[in-house]
Design an enzyme around this catalytic site. Structure first.
Site, PDB file in Angstrom:
ATOM      1  N   CYS A   2       9.752  -8.202   5.625  1.00  0.00           N
ATOM      2  CA  CYS A   2       8.979  -8.933   6.622  1.00  0.00           C
ATOM      3  C   CYS A   2       9.561  -8.670   8.000  1.00  0.00           C
ATOM      4  CB  CYS A   2       9.044 -10.421   6.319  1.00  0.00           C
ATOM      5  SG  CYS A   2       8.632 -10.780   4.613  1.00  0.00           S
ATOM      6  N   ARG A  27       6.044  -4.000   9.275  1.00  0.00           N
ATOM      7  CA  ARG A  27       6.968  -4.559   8.278  1.00  0.00           C
ATOM      8  C   ARG A  27       6.234  -5.345   7.203  1.00  0.00           C
ATOM      9  NH1 ARG A  27      12.834  -4.132   9.049  1.00  0.00           N
ATOM     10  NH2 ARG A  27      12.813  -5.829   7.588  1.00  0.00           N
ATOM     11  N   TRP A  74       5.356  -9.645   4.220  1.00  0.00           N
ATOM     12  CA  TRP A  74       5.022  -8.807   3.082  1.00  0.00           C
ATOM     13  C   TRP A  74       5.377  -9.655   1.859  1.00  0.00           C
ATOM     14  CZ3 TRP A  74       7.247  -6.472  -1.230  1.00  0.00           C
ATOM     15  CH2 TRP A  74       6.511  -5.411  -1.798  1.00  0.00           C
ATOM     16  N   ASN A 100      13.435 -13.243   5.653  1.00  0.00           N
ATOM     17  CA  ASN A 100      13.195 -11.922   5.073  1.00  0.00           C
ATOM     18  C   ASN A 100      14.189 -11.750   3.930  1.00  0.00           C
ATOM     19  OD1 ASN A 100      12.578  -9.260   4.577  1.00  0.00           O
ATOM     20  ND2 ASN A 100      13.634  -8.456   6.369  1.00  0.00           N
ATOM     21  N   GLY A 101      13.711 -11.358   2.754  1.00  0.00           N
ATOM     22  CA  GLY A 101      14.620 -11.177   1.621  1.00  0.00           C
ATOM     23  C   GLY A 101      14.129 -11.959   0.424  1.00  0.00           C
ATOM     24  N   GLU A 487       5.804  15.681  -1.181  1.00  0.00           N
ATOM     25  CA  GLU A 487       5.626  14.931   0.067  1.00  0.00           C
ATOM     26  C   GLU A 487       4.149  14.896   0.479  1.00  0.00           C
ATOM     27  OE1 GLU A 487       7.149  12.872   1.631  1.00  0.00           O
ATOM     28  OE2 GLU A 487       6.311  12.839   3.638  1.00  0.00           O
ATOM     29  N   LYS A 491       1.813  11.482   0.855  1.00  0.00           N
ATOM     30  CA  LYS A 491       1.053  11.118   2.058  1.00  0.00           C
ATOM     31  C   LYS A 491      -0.383  10.763   1.678  1.00  0.00           C
ATOM     32  CE  LYS A 491       3.654  10.492   4.334  1.00  0.00           C
ATOM     33  NZ  LYS A 491       5.060  10.748   4.149  1.00  0.00           N
ATOM     34  N   GLU A 494      -0.523   7.367  -0.222  1.00  0.00           N
ATOM     35  CA  GLU A 494      -0.212   6.117   0.482  1.00  0.00           C
ATOM     36  C   GLU A 494      -1.199   5.766   1.582  1.00  0.00           C
ATOM     37  OE1 GLU A 494       3.588   5.751   2.483  1.00  0.00           O
ATOM     38  OE2 GLU A 494       3.596   7.856   3.001  1.00  0.00           O
ATOM     39  N   HIS A 510       2.311  23.613 -19.223  1.00  0.00           N
ATOM     40  CA  HIS A 510       2.928  22.842 -20.309  1.00  0.00           C
ATOM     41  C   HIS A 510       2.223  21.504 -20.522  1.00  0.00           C
ATOM     42  CE1 HIS A 510       6.049  25.829 -20.676  1.00  0.00           C
ATOM     43  NE2 HIS A 510       6.187  25.802 -19.359  1.00  0.00           N
ATOM     44  N   LYS A 609       6.834  -0.866   5.999  1.00  0.00           N
ATOM     45  CA  LYS A 609       7.622   0.268   6.478  1.00  0.00           C
ATOM     46  C   LYS A 609       9.026   0.291   5.885  1.00  0.00           C
ATOM     47  CE  LYS A 609       8.431   3.785   9.283  1.00  0.00           C
ATOM     48  NZ  LYS A 609       7.927   5.085   8.803  1.00  0.00           N
TER      49      LYS A 609
HETATM   50  C1  AGP Z   1       6.990   7.329   3.488  1.00  0.00           C
HETATM   51  O1  AGP Z   1       5.771   7.732   3.970  1.00  0.00           O
HETATM   52  C2  AGP Z   1       7.054   6.043   2.848  1.00  0.00           C
HETATM   53  N1  AGP Z   1       6.347   5.030   3.481  1.00  0.00           N
HETATM   54  C3  AGP Z   1       8.308   5.674   2.111  1.00  0.00           C
HETATM   55  O2  AGP Z   1       8.324   6.496   0.994  1.00  0.00           O
HETATM   56  C4  AGP Z   1       9.688   5.767   2.823  1.00  0.00           C
HETATM   57  O3  AGP Z   1      10.001   7.089   3.090  1.00  0.00           O
HETATM   58  C5  AGP Z   1      10.750   5.111   1.919  1.00  0.00           C
HETATM   59  O4  AGP Z   1      10.425   3.768   1.741  1.00  0.00           O
HETATM   60  C6  AGP Z   1      12.144   5.250   2.465  1.00  0.00           C
HETATM   61  O5  AGP Z   1      12.299   4.593   3.681  1.00  0.00           O
HETATM   62  P1  AGP Z   1      13.586   4.802   4.566  1.00  0.00           P
HETATM   63  O6  AGP Z   1      13.591   6.239   4.985  1.00  0.00           O
HETATM   64  O7  AGP Z   1      13.418   3.867   5.709  1.00  0.00           O
HETATM   65  O8  AGP Z   1      14.771   4.485   3.726  1.00  0.00           O
END
Ligand code: AGP
Length: 614
Positions: A2, A27, A74, A100-101, A487, A491, A494, A510, A609
């Site tokens: 959060c 966040r 969140w 937060n937590g 990667e 993208k 997500e 396989h 994030k």
């Molecule tokens: C990337 O697009 C993601 N949103 C996510 O995988 C991110 O890279 C991951 O949570 C790691 O975050 P950080 O680099 O802040 O540790």
């Protein structure tokens, strides 16, 4: 996960809090709320969903005062709803908390508090905190600082909080327990700020201090006092953050993600600048140093990270093994501490994290520390926990990354890993000076190559429009571009909510090839690298099964042009650096599919994030 913000000073608190939350919405965006002391009592405004709901509510029912706290959520405990939105008020209406937590023992604490007569109005774990504070405030006649300190002693888990009490409306009390999200104190002129992340306060001040886990602070408009959880004063340092506040703005771009994709030329230039001495064929880092003896004795490097950062680590393995000849294992951070890793003497654990606050990555670092490893980190957020835990760190030079989907941090990390491998290669004597010189020259061409790639956005967007209805996709790669496939697929998942699987191309036969048909496009990473031939044959095989095919291929590649239904062209790039140019069309492909589908690119559903909970 959060976002938290707090203000005390002479200005109207609500607009400052709302503006801070606007910059923290990445966040979490399940709900948002603020609490302001209006001179008489604490006024709370909360709304479910994105921040705009709260902004509208505050416009309808304004609230004025010079001290307040805010939160963007969140959800972990309790569905996204107004009753579960923060801030949470104590039963007597005198104390309010944002959090937060996760309070791991909240069920036991809830039972205990209910037995004492406290009534819970939400499903959150946060509510136990505010009731505990009230218990000490009312029952034991303590001030808010002492009552908070006592309450904190009951909590298990990693938690960060900010508390405001109507009984002492000149101060905020904040605390950080464990690694769940940082707390940053911002020092203004006769005003103070508290925030979980720098962007929330950058427009007001760049003078900041960071709370360590196990510290609390009493914040008034004059400044802050940092205390241990035993109430002992702790000296702290105020640092000036180099980030430009404008960097946290969207500017002319429609989305932060698009802005950040286009910032990659600048990010790479800044990442390389100052670290390379081309004349001496040397790389140097400001905060990460090793002696030749130390470097020669490194038996193994563990790279540990999550998500996109993990993918960059997979490329890093190539660099460390090929250039510096150091055996390297890349481990998903959430697994590291459970696999009982065998960490030989002299080993390095290298954590990669944009936020520097990812709970699993921090836990992996702790595990590395327990096992006697040297801790290195590559991080973006200044003052983050990973940065402070590490024995040596490389600071990404990309400015704040706001979009939930990581882009510029990824390519900057690839450049950092490449330079770190060169640095270790020099110390270990695994490459000649001529070889290093050549590799450095290659690196210096990278920003221009990335600039050239970005100019093709319209071509990539046109291809994205052709595949906008895809429900499933394979992204196939081999060798150094296998992580690029992972990667690119991440993208697309997500931000566009398309089921995309990154897969090692050689594994298709396989099993997974059975999935292919005319509705299952296959994207092959086929730039000119040592696996090019294999990847081209992969395009042929996918075509033979009737799948629509896309390829990321190098300019002038006639075979790719004749075989694939669509080609995302990239400029000729030294193959060790091809993961950087090859990922850019994939970032833009995902972006344009998502926008074509009308999706919220910067705030994809269910995500946040920084993942500061396990
Ligand atoms: C990337 O697009 C993601 N949103 C996510 O995988 C991110 O890279 C991951 O949570 C790691 O975050 P950080 O680099 O802040 O540790």
């Amino acid at each position: 996960m959060c976002g938290i913000v707090g203000y005390v000073g002479s200005r109207d608190a609500a607009p400052i809090l709302l503006n801070g939350l606007r910059r923290l919405e990445y966040r979490g965006y399940d709900s948002a709320g603020i609490a302001v002391f209006d001179g008489q009592r604490i006024q709370i405004r909360r709304a479910v969903g994105k921040l705009q709901g709260l902004i509208d509510q505050v416009a309808r029912e304004p609230v004025h005062g010079h001290i307040g706290i805010g939160h963007t959520r969140w959800a972990t405990h309790g569905e996204p709803s107004v009753r579960n939105a923060h801030p949470h008020l104590s039963q007597n209406g005198q104390v309010v908390v944002v959090h937060n937590g996760i309070v791991e023992n909240f069920l036991a604490l809830k039972d205990e508090l209910q037995a004492e007569g406290f009534t819970f109005r939400s499903d959150t774990d946060t509510e136990v905190i505010v009731h505990l504070i009230e218990r000490y405030l009312e029952g034991h006649g303590m001030g808010i600082v002492e009552a908070t300190r006592r309450a904190l002693k009951h909590l298990r888990g990693s938690n960060a909080i900010v508390v405001l009490a109507a009984t002492e409306p000149d101060k905020l009390v904040t605390a950080r327990l464990g690694n769940a999200g940082g707390i940053t104190l911002g020092f203004g002129q006769d005003e103070m700020f508290v925030a979980s992340d720098l962007p929330a306060i950058l427009e007001h001040t760049r003078q900041v201090a960071f709370l360590e886990p196990g510290q609390m602070a009493v914040v008034t408009r004059e400044g802050a006092q940092v205390l241990s959880l035993d109430g002992e004063p702790i000296p702290y340092e105020i640092t000036t953050v180099p980030w430009d506040p404008v960097a946290a703005e969207k500017g002319e771009y429609r989305h932060f993600m698009l802005k950040e994709i286009h910032e990659q030329v600048r990010g790479l230039t800044d990442t390389i600048a100052g670290r390379i001495e081309p004349s001496a064929a040397r790389v140097r880092f400001l905060h990460l140093e090793a002696t030749p003896e130390f470097a020669r004795r490194i038996p193994k490097i563990f790279i540990t990270a999550c998500g996109t950062a993990y993918h960059s680590g997979l490329v890093g393995k190539f660099y460390f093994e090929r250039l510096a000849r150091i055996p390297t294992e890349v481990v998903i951070a959430s697994e590291f501490r459970y696999m009982d890793p065998i960490v030989p003497e002299g080993a390095v654990v290298l954590a990669i994290s944009q936020s520097g606050e990812t709970a699993d990555t921090l836990a992996a670092m702790e595990e590395g520390r327990r096992k006697g490893a040297t801790l290195w980190a590559i991080v973006n957020v200044i003052g983050s926990q990973a940065m402070r835990m590490a024995d040596g760190y490389i600071s990404m030079q990309v400015g704040p990354e706001i979009s939930v989907a990581s882009t510029k941090a990824y390519t900057a990390t690839l450049a950092d890993l490449y330079m770190l491998a060169l640095y270790l290669a020099e110390l270990r004597g695994t490459l000649s000076e001529a070889q290093r010189r050549q590799l450095i020259q290659d690196l210096l061409t990278l920003p221009d190559l990335v600039g050239e790639t970005l100019q093709r956005e319209d071509q990539y967007a046109a291809i994205a429009r052709r595949f906008v209805r895809a429900q499933n996709m394979f992204y196939l790669g081999r060798g150094i571009n296998m992580p690029t496939a992972y990667e690119g697929a991440l993208k697309l998942k997500e931000i566009a909510y398309v089921h995309a699987e990154g897969y090692p191309a050689g594994e298709m036969k396989h099993g997974p090839i059975a999935l292919l048909d005319e509705n299952f496009p296959v994207l092959a990473l086929a730039p000119r690298d040592p696996w090019y031939e294999k990847m081209i044959s992969q395009v042929e095989q996918s075509r033979a099964r009737g799948a629509p095919t896309l390829a990321v291929a190098t300019d002038g590649d006639d075979r790719a042009a004749s075989l694939a239904d669509a080609v995302l062209w990239v400029p000729e790039t030294p193959w060790l650096l091809s993961p950087v140019t090859s990922v850019i069309p994939l970032q833009l492909f995902a972006y344009h599919i998502a926008t074509e589908r009308g999706l919220d690119v910067d705030q994809p559903r269910n995500l946040a994030k920084s993942v500061t909970v396990e």
